[in-house]
Scaffold this motif. Structure first.
Motif, mmCIF file in Angstrom:
data_model
loop_
_atom_site.group_PDB
_atom_site.id
_atom_site.type_symbol
_atom_site.label_atom_id
_atom_site.label_comp_id
_atom_site.label_asym_id
_atom_site.label_seq_id
_atom_site.Cartn_x
_atom_site.Cartn_y
_atom_site.Cartn_z
ATOM 1 N N UNK A 92 36.221 36.044 33.053
ATOM 2 C CA UNK A 92 37.097 36.213 34.293
ATOM 3 C C UNK A 92 36.843 35.340 35.354
ATOM 4 N N UNK A 93 35.397 35.139 35.557
ATOM 5 C CA UNK A 93 34.864 34.402 36.678
ATOM 6 C C UNK A 93 35.438 32.973 36.396
ATOM 7 N N UNK A 139 42.715 38.110 34.111
ATOM 8 C CA UNK A 139 41.840 38.987 33.371
ATOM 9 C C UNK A 139 40.776 39.720 34.009
ATOM 10 N N UNK A 140 40.431 40.739 33.446
ATOM 11 C CA UNK A 140 39.449 41.445 34.361
ATOM 12 C C UNK A 140 38.560 41.762 32.870
ATOM 13 N N UNK A 141 37.194 41.384 33.001
ATOM 14 C CA UNK A 141 36.184 41.487 31.870
ATOM 15 C C UNK A 141 35.158 42.303 32.225
ATOM 16 N N UNK A 142 34.929 43.502 31.593
ATOM 17 C CA UNK A 142 33.889 44.492 31.780
ATOM 18 C C UNK A 142 32.914 44.572 30.515
ATOM 19 N N UNK A 175 32.140 41.456 25.466
ATOM 20 C CA UNK A 175 32.898 41.256 26.883
ATOM 21 C C UNK A 175 34.419 41.928 26.729
ATOM 22 N N UNK A 176 34.711 42.940 27.227
ATOM 23 C CA UNK A 176 36.017 43.611 27.000
ATOM 24 C C UNK A 176 36.941 43.271 28.188
ATOM 25 N N UNK A 177 37.998 42.464 27.701
ATOM 26 C CA UNK A 177 39.205 42.348 28.411
ATOM 27 C C UNK A 177 39.818 43.570 28.829
ATOM 28 N N UNK A 178 39.922 44.371 30.034
ATOM 29 C CA UNK A 178 40.248 45.285 30.095
ATOM 30 C C UNK A 178 41.596 45.930 30.172
ATOM 31 N N UNK A 179 42.572 44.587 30.249
ATOM 32 C CA UNK A 179 44.128 44.994 30.308
ATOM 33 C C UNK A 179 44.547 44.978 28.939
ATOM 34 N N UNK A 213 39.366 31.500 25.572
ATOM 35 C CA UNK A 213 38.925 32.228 24.339
ATOM 36 C C UNK A 213 37.790 33.114 24.901
ATOM 37 N N UNK A 214 38.191 34.125 25.457
ATOM 38 C CA UNK A 214 37.805 35.464 26.285
ATOM 39 C C UNK A 214 37.790 36.414 25.716
ATOM 40 N N UNK A 215 37.084 37.628 26.067
ATOM 41 C CA UNK A 215 37.253 38.975 25.830
ATOM 42 C C UNK A 215 36.830 39.068 24.445
ATOM 43 N N UNK A 216 35.905 38.208 23.950
ATOM 44 C CA UNK A 216 35.537 38.234 22.461
ATOM 45 C C UNK A 216 34.611 39.166 22.280
ATOM 46 N N UNK A 217 34.942 40.458 22.198
ATOM 47 C CA UNK A 217 33.979 41.736 21.964
ATOM 48 C C UNK A 217 33.868 41.776 20.323
#
Ligand SMILES: Cc1cc2nc3c(=O)[nH]c(=O)nc-3n(C[C@H](O)[C@H](O)[C@H](O)COP(=O)(O)OP(=O)(O)OC[C@H]3O[C@@H](n4cnc5c(N)ncnc54)[C@H](O)[C@@H]3O)c2cc1C
Length: 486
Positions: free
Chosen positions: A207-208, A218-221, A313-317, A335-339
């Protein structure tokens, strides 16, 4: 300024798989990793299960890439020379009512295209895995699941990409990105790069990186998870990966064989705000051991040799993988939120990113010189006595055992340091050779590895780091201490 067609940000399993995929084509690509080594984010701290793909909801992005990725592993392991075992997996049920959940998973898996799924009963369960709790009644058996060392896979991707001309730059933390009509200008702490396309594979910082180009969507927590490693001295190996019935958000506490004969127990799951904190807890040990003993009663606490943790890395939306071209910023691919299951899915994610790049206008002309094969570091312990003798005669460094627990020789450590994308830290040597992964956890070999790294990298011993600048190992000489004998 260094100029590229594509710059990948992040050297975990996602970024390195993409780098390797792009290395098949005639283009200029680079990968930028913030840390001193690749595979040192979430990719170093996970269970290494190549999940078969029955778990994700069929409408999700995870479902599109999980099963496909898992099926790509056997061929990749042959090409890239990493250890992979097709162990299969079982979700174990203990009561008649559990068949309802198992049937749902089975149907889900069929929709996701997972081959060979079956619900099996006691006789077959114990035949596949005699160590399962004798109270087990039913199981969902997934024959295409497997296991691999996730960091070994990522290192193999990176080495092969590098040998096929992708530039891998470590110690390059991206801190700024600007864009004109044609190019992105990417700034790290000490360099500038130019690229027509960016692939954002920055894990918990995805997200950064997106925000650096003005994408606020995006918000990744992090979802923190702990794991345990059991000593080989436990006296048995497992044939297959064992899952309990899944929880609401996770797959539950899983008992996992490793390609090297240990057993891993993982993982806990807790959402957190801290993107760096992977310190482990006492409660984690109890939770994990209780879960493990439910599946395999023979697992005992006294065989625990290591506890570690990672951050999914969880994309919260969406709570899903995000693999897409930005609609706002042309040429920027996420290619993110790849939990989980990012390890299993990485090869298929890489192909999907390749196709997205092509749709966005990247010309993909196959490179004739592409070599899909990588020679792994030779495993001295696997050789016959005659082969060992001959090798030591030719290269005496293979006659010096540095790590006694895992029988790792100086020759293997030299190879780990002096190859493309070679090891520059003690943990880097460990992930490439297993030196320090055994029962004593580096108590015997760590200072010897420091000496070898110091010699090979041409730096003083007190500049050799465990993993990064925050993990200094040597602070100075003790009073009266003489020069080390190494
Ligand atoms: C406890 C646990 C158990 C798991 N078990 C499994 C499993 O059994 N099977 C499975 O398939 N998956 C599993 N997973 C999930 C898997 O580990 C992840 O999906 C995968 O590792 C994500 O890889 P990645 O490359 O996207 O992220 P990462 O590995 O975190 O890589 C991202 C990289 O980007 C770099 N980076 C960040 N910011 C910047 C910047 N500004 N500039 C440059 N580089 C930057 C980071 O340093 C990092 O190296 C598990 C995860 C956890 C936490």
């Amino acid at each position: 300024m260094l100029k590229f067609d594509v710059v990948i940000i992040g050297g975990g399993i996602t970024g390195t798989a993409i780098a390797r995929e792009l290395s098949k084509f005639d283009l200029k690509a680079a990968l930028l990793e913030a840390n001193m080594d690749i595979a040192s984010g979430t990719t170093k701290g996970n269970g290494g299960v190549i999940h078969s793909g029955y778990d994700p909801n069929p409408s999700t992005m995870k479902a599109k890439v999980n099963c496909k990725g898992a099926l790509m592993y056997p061929k990749l392991a042959k090409e890239l020379g990493f250890e992979y075992k097709n162990t299969g997996s079982m979700v174990v049920g203990f009561e008649d009512k559990d068949t309802e959940v198992l049937n749902k998973l089975y149907e889900n898996g069929k929709k996701n295209g997972v081959p060979g799924l079956r619900i099996i009963e006691r006789d077959e369960i114990f035949k596949i895995e005699p160590r399962v709790n004798r109270a087990a009644k039913y199981a969902l058996y997934a024959p295409t699941a497997g296991i691999a060392d996730p960091f070994e896979v990522a290192i193999a991707f990176a080495e092969n990409a590098s040998e096929n001309d992708v530039k891998i730059y470590r110690n390059q933390k991206v801190v700024g990105i600007t864009k004109n009509d044609e190019f992105f200008n990417i700034t790290t702490q000490n360099r500038e790069y130019q690229a027509r396309f960016i692939v954002n594979a920055a894990g918990v910082y995805g997200d950064y990186i997106a925000k650096l180009v003005g994408i606020e969507d995006y918000e990744i927590k992090p979802r923190f998870g702990e794991l345990l490693v059991m000593d080989k001295a436990i006296g048995f190996e497992l044939n297959t990966v064992l899952f309990p019935l899944p929880g609401n958000r996770t797959k539950g506490i899983v008992v996992i064989p490793t390609v090297h004969g240990n057993i891993i127990v993982g993982s806990t799951a807790r959402m957190t705000e801290d993107k760096e904190d992977i310190s482990v807890t006492k409660e984690g040990i109890e939770e994990l051991l209780n879960g493990a003993k439910h599946l395999v009663p023979d697992i005992e606490k006294r065989f625990l040799i290591r506890q570690f943790a990672g951050l999914r890395p969880v994309e919260t939306n969406t709570n899903d993988f995000v693999i897409e071209a930005s609609k706002k910023v042309k040429g920027f691919i996420n290619a993110i939120g790849i939990q989980s299951p990012g390890v299993a899915s990485a090869p298929a994610i890489a192909e999907m990113v390749r196709d997205i790049l092509s749709n966005e206008g990247l010309d993909l002309k196959e490179k004739k010189s592409f070599n899909p094969y990588r020679t792994p570091i030779l495993d001295f312990s696997e050789l016959t006595d005659e082969e060992k003798d001959e090798l030591i005669r030719k290269k005496p460094s293979y006659g010096r055992v540095i790590c006694r627990c895992e029988t790792v020789t100086e020759g293997e450590i030299l190879s780990a340091i002096n190859r493309p994308v070679g090891a520059v830290t003690v943990d880097g040597v460990k992930r490439r050779t297993r030196a320090g992964m055994g029962r004593c956890q580096g108590g015997f070999c760590q200072h010897r590895i420091v000496s070898i790294l110091s010699r090979e990298l041409g730096i003083p011993k007190d500049e050799v780091l465990l993993e990064n600048e925050k993990s200094k190992l040597i602070f100075g000489k003790m009073k009266g201490q003489e020069e080390s004998r190494e």
